[in-house]
Design a protein around this motif. Sequence first.
Motif, PDB file in Angstrom:
ATOM      1  N   LEU A 184     -41.714 -29.370   5.454  1.00 30.52           N
ATOM      2  CA  LEU A 184     -42.151 -28.198   6.210  1.00 30.52           C
ATOM      3  C   LEU A 184     -40.973 -27.351   6.648  1.00 30.52           C
ATOM      4  CD1 LEU A 184     -44.239 -26.492   7.734  1.00 30.52           C
ATOM      5  CD2 LEU A 184     -44.067 -28.133   9.632  1.00 30.52           C
ATOM      6  N   THR A 185     -39.908 -28.006   7.124  1.00 35.16           N
ATOM      7  CA  THR A 185     -38.737 -27.254   7.564  1.00 35.16           C
ATOM      8  C   THR A 185     -38.200 -26.382   6.438  1.00 35.16           C
ATOM      9  OG1 THR A 185     -38.107 -28.935   9.188  1.00 35.16           O
ATOM     10  CG2 THR A 185     -36.385 -27.430   8.458  1.00 35.16           C
ATOM     11  N   GLY A 186     -38.135 -26.943   5.225  1.00 33.28           N
ATOM     12  CA  GLY A 186     -37.641 -26.181   4.084  1.00 33.28           C
ATOM     13  C   GLY A 186     -38.498 -24.970   3.788  1.00 33.28           C
ATOM     14  N   ASN A 187     -39.815 -25.120   3.894  1.00 30.11           N
ATOM     15  CA  ASN A 187     -40.703 -23.979   3.658  1.00 30.11           C
ATOM     16  C   ASN A 187     -40.448 -22.867   4.672  1.00 30.11           C
ATOM     17  OD1 ASN A 187     -42.467 -24.654   1.394  1.00 30.11           O
ATOM     18  ND2 ASN A 187     -43.211 -26.327   2.667  1.00 30.11           N
ATOM     19  N   LEU A 188     -40.354 -23.249   5.949  1.00 31.10           N
ATOM     20  CA  LEU A 188     -40.125 -22.252   6.994  1.00 31.10           C
ATOM     21  C   LEU A 188     -38.773 -21.567   6.803  1.00 31.10           C
ATOM     22  CD1 LEU A 188     -41.436 -24.219  10.109  1.00 31.10           C
ATOM     23  CD2 LEU A 188     -42.532 -22.261   9.003  1.00 31.10           C
ATOM     24  N   GLN A 189     -37.743 -22.344   6.482  1.00 32.48           N
ATOM     25  CA  GLN A 189     -36.415 -21.763   6.290  1.00 32.48           C
ATOM     26  C   GLN A 189     -36.398 -20.780   5.119  1.00 32.48           C
ATOM     27  OE1 GLN A 189     -34.351 -25.518   5.939  1.00 32.48           O
ATOM     28  NE2 GLN A 189     -33.382 -25.282   7.941  1.00 32.48           N
ATOM     29  N   LEU A 190     -37.085 -21.126   4.034  1.00 30.53           N
ATOM     30  CA  LEU A 190     -37.087 -20.244   2.866  1.00 30.53           C
ATOM     31  C   LEU A 190     -37.850 -18.956   3.141  1.00 30.53           C
ATOM     32  CD1 LEU A 190     -37.510 -22.926   0.068  1.00 30.53           C
ATOM     33  CD2 LEU A 190     -35.574 -21.370   0.341  1.00 30.53           C
TER      34      LEU A 190
END
Length: 481
Positions: A309-315
């Motif tokens: 989830l963190t990666g999705n938000l960061q991207l």
Amino acid sequence: MSGPSGPPIVSVTGGADGIEARYTDIEHLAALFDDAGDGLRHDAWEDKALAINGDLLESSILSPGSFADAEGAVIAATVGPHGLAFRAVGMEADALSMQVSVGLLRASDDLARQAMEVLDYGAGYLLGASLPLLGLAGLLGGTALILGNPALAAYLAAHPEARDALLDGAVEDLEGFLEDHPDLVQHLVNGGGGLIDGLLGDLPPAVREALLDELGLDPFHGTTNDAAGDLAGLFGDTEVSVTPGAVDPRDLSAPGSLEQLLDNLGLTNTGADGEIDIQRIGEGDDARYIVNLPGTDSWDDDAGDARDLTGNLQLVAGQDTAYTRGIMEAMAAAGIPPGAPVMLVGHSQGGMAAAHLAADPDFQGGYDVQHVVTAGSPTAQVPHIPSNTQVLSLENSGDLVPLTDGEDNPDEPNRTTVVFDGRTGSIGENHSMDTYSAGGAAVDASDDPSINHALDALREDGFLGSDDSTSTQSYTIAREP
């Protein structure tokens, strides 16, 4: 639009036949008109000098009539109402008219986009401010329904299968509604910044300020990207590790078509969490590299997965992630030489990472990133990708994931977006690699000019249709504990 195989294609935007490409063509034509006008005006003044040529002036004594005719002809051909100078002015006026028209069209497009941003933010804010009341009303309404109908409550309690069927029916209805109204979903997502601000704005001022300080949140989120970046900060980030992946690497064949390219990505997707494949096609200086990037593995940010989830938000926020850093480390570990031709192919979060890397000057400086292919990926949060990279994005009209950037992909000559109708009735299946492989077959069969240009470039650069030898290396990307 549809081909003999695969689901029907709904729309094609951008690319060689897109609106921006046509704007650019008009600007090039205007430049040619302007240059031609400059040349004609120069020629007019050069030719006008003939009127005061010494030999011609001396002839006036011997033949005044013919001298007058010659002088008149020179003046008419150069600065007369139908002469070179007049035509030069006309061509330069046409050039200016084309340039102004394109400028006005671009300004109109930008104004419409900004107006929609404001409207979506306002709708999101109102929804956020109303959610507590709506939630309370829903709870009270549901409770009233059960309490007001004891027989129904008793029946559902005694027959859990009926309760489950009722819930399943509600979920199915919701899935059908979301499939049929993708624009609504996109606008709701685009109002994500307003939604956060509405939720916070409904709190008492002292509580709101204390919460903002405690969580480190900004008081205003103008876009969904801003909101995603703020939320990503709540989870923090960690270091990344890259290790050799599958003991028995997947034997990926050289793809002959877009469908086969996506089939290969589907095979990579069957690997362990965090695995990617790096496929080499050809040998030595002629080698090209395809990097297959699957999507999200886990929504649990404590699991150590780089694709979370963190990666999705960061991207969505346009930030580097553990996944993008791991991809770069894996490509270095695979021995891809500097400046080598590379294609990034990604599904879901993998496509987001691919678009992000393609827009990164440092990454572009290390490799010749010739192509990016995405499937079911939100990529509009990447506003510009260098012109040396061709991007082909596939989106299923029933897939909600590509809508989570809140906007349509930019219309650029090097970015072609193909939307196909692959609705299955299931949110999960709409996003599956099988569905996108079928979409790839439809793209292969299409006669759209933008699609044909994108596929021809893939073949010319040796990524599709090659009979060269291939080899595959797998790597696992993970967050450090």
